[in-house]
Design a protein around this motif. Structure first.
Motif, PDB file in Angstrom:
ATOM      1  N   LEU A 156     -17.225  -5.065  22.531  1.00  0.00           N
ATOM      2  CA  LEU A 156     -15.820  -5.262  22.191  1.00  0.00           C
ATOM      3  C   LEU A 156     -15.417  -4.490  20.951  1.00  0.00           C
ATOM      4  N   LEU A 157     -16.403  -4.095  20.175  1.00  0.00           N
ATOM      5  CA  LEU A 157     -16.111  -3.451  18.895  1.00  0.00           C
ATOM      6  C   LEU A 157     -16.165  -1.932  18.980  1.00  0.00           C
ATOM      7  N   MET A 171     -14.495 -10.775  29.295  1.00  0.00           N
ATOM      8  CA  MET A 171     -14.083 -11.753  28.292  1.00  0.00           C
ATOM      9  C   MET A 171     -13.402 -11.075  27.121  1.00  0.00           C
ATOM     10  N   THR A 172     -12.418 -11.758  26.579  1.00  0.00           N
ATOM     11  CA  THR A 172     -11.819 -11.316  25.320  1.00  0.00           C
ATOM     12  C   THR A 172     -12.739 -11.732  24.179  1.00  0.00           C
ATOM     13  N   ARG A 173     -12.417 -11.274  23.000  1.00  0.00           N
ATOM     14  CA  ARG A 173     -13.233 -11.629  21.837  1.00  0.00           C
ATOM     15  C   ARG A 173     -13.256 -13.140  21.608  1.00  0.00           C
ATOM     16  N   THR A 229     -21.597 -14.273  14.358  1.00  0.00           N
ATOM     17  CA  THR A 229     -21.292 -13.750  13.026  1.00  0.00           C
ATOM     18  C   THR A 229     -20.684 -12.359  13.110  1.00  0.00           C
ATOM     19  N   LEU A 230     -21.216 -11.563  14.030  1.00  0.00           N
ATOM     20  CA  LEU A 230     -20.677 -10.219  14.215  1.00  0.00           C
ATOM     21  C   LEU A 230     -19.227 -10.279  14.687  1.00  0.00           C
ATOM     22  N   LEU A 231     -18.927 -11.239  15.557  1.00  0.00           N
ATOM     23  CA  LEU A 231     -17.545 -11.390  16.017  1.00  0.00           C
ATOM     24  C   LEU A 231     -16.635 -11.890  14.895  1.00  0.00           C
ATOM     25  N   GLU A 232     -17.135 -12.809  14.090  1.00  0.00           N
ATOM     26  CA  GLU A 232     -16.301 -13.377  13.013  1.00  0.00           C
ATOM     27  C   GLU A 232     -15.943 -12.324  11.977  1.00  0.00           C
ATOM     28  N   ALA A 237     -11.770 -15.695  15.507  1.00  0.00           N
ATOM     29  CA  ALA A 237     -12.262 -15.763  16.878  1.00  0.00           C
ATOM     30  C   ALA A 237     -11.296 -16.513  17.770  1.00  0.00           C
ATOM     31  N   GLY A 238     -10.597 -17.504  17.207  1.00  0.00           N
ATOM     32  CA  GLY A 238      -9.622 -18.264  17.992  1.00  0.00           C
ATOM     33  C   GLY A 238     -10.289 -19.307  18.858  1.00  0.00           C
TER      34      GLY A 238
END
Length: 241
Positions: A156-157, A171-173, A229-232, A237-238
């Motif tokens: 995603l990144l 999937m979305t983030r 953690t990488l997503l945060e 994140a929602g």
């Protein structure tokens, strides 16, 4: 309410609620099926952990009777040996005296080994039941890990060129964050189910197996939280359920 022991009812209720959350957010997802299987296994484990914590009186009665019979038999044999040794007419020489003493000692050693074996029957039977369930919990933990294996936040990144065999990533983030969080919760609850057995059983082998489950689920959960953690780090994140 006691806060010194795990409550199986609350663990089961938490797993059931988690399964509902997974199904509501990801209808028809394989992880939802894992949650249902874990719920069924949790109910079985809770019931058996409670049963294993109680004395098994039929086994204890049978073991007690067997020990009494063996003690009577060995006592009779030892008394016979002592009577022979105490009678000069019955002992013709040193060799026969030594054989009589050796026979008596062997009978006592046999009695000690047999008593230990019989006394441990109940523990070994309970241990077998507990280890079978713990093995199933270990399998559940690995299945959860398989479900999160391809959930890679790096996709995603950054832009990646997929191949024909690449897994579909829709999937979305926010959805990925929530999915990984559900996996971590399932792993944590899997370890708590295993702890129900050592709460009622004082057995070193079962304790070691439960500790291994805890180590396994904690290790897998750490891998998941590295992804979270990488997503945060990329923003909110929602999602709260």
């Amino acid at each position: 309410m006691s806060f010194r022991t795990l409550d199986a009812t609350h663990i089961i209720a938490t797993i059931e609620r988690l399964g509902q959350r997974i199904e509501e957010r990801f209808p028809g997802a394989g992880l939802s099926g894992v949650g249902r299987d874990l719920l069924g296994l949790a109910r079985d484990c809770a019931r058996e952990a409670e049963s294993l914590g109680r004395p098994h009186w039929p086994i204890r009665a049978g073991v007690g009777l067997a020990i009494v019979l063996m003690v009577v038999a060995v006592t009779a044999a030892v008394v016979g040996v002592v009577q022979r040794l105490s009678s000069p007419t019955q002992v013709s020489g040193l060799a026969e005296f030594v054989q009589g003493v050796e026979s008596g000692v062997n009978d006592l050693v046999f009695l000690g080994i047999a008593v230990y074996f019989l006394i441990s029957i109940e523990t070994r039977l309970k241990r077998r039941v507990a280890l079978r369930r713990i093995h199933q919990l270990r399998s559940i933990a690995h299945i959860v890990d398989m479900h999160q294996l391809t959930k890679d936040p790096e996709r995603l990144l950054a832009t990646h060129q997929d191949t024909a065999s690449s897994p579909q990533r829709t999937m979305t983030r926010a959805e990925l964050w929530r999915y990984l969080d559900y996996c971590s919760e399932l792993l944590s609850l899997t370890g708590k189910i295993g702890a129900l057995f050592v709460q009622r059983m004082d057995d070193a082998v079962v304790l070691q197996a439960v500790n291994e489950i805890e180590d396994l689920t904690n290790g897998l959960s750490r891998k998941i939280w590295q992804k979270i953690t990488l997503l945060e780090r990329t923003g909110d994140a929602g999602g709260t359920s």
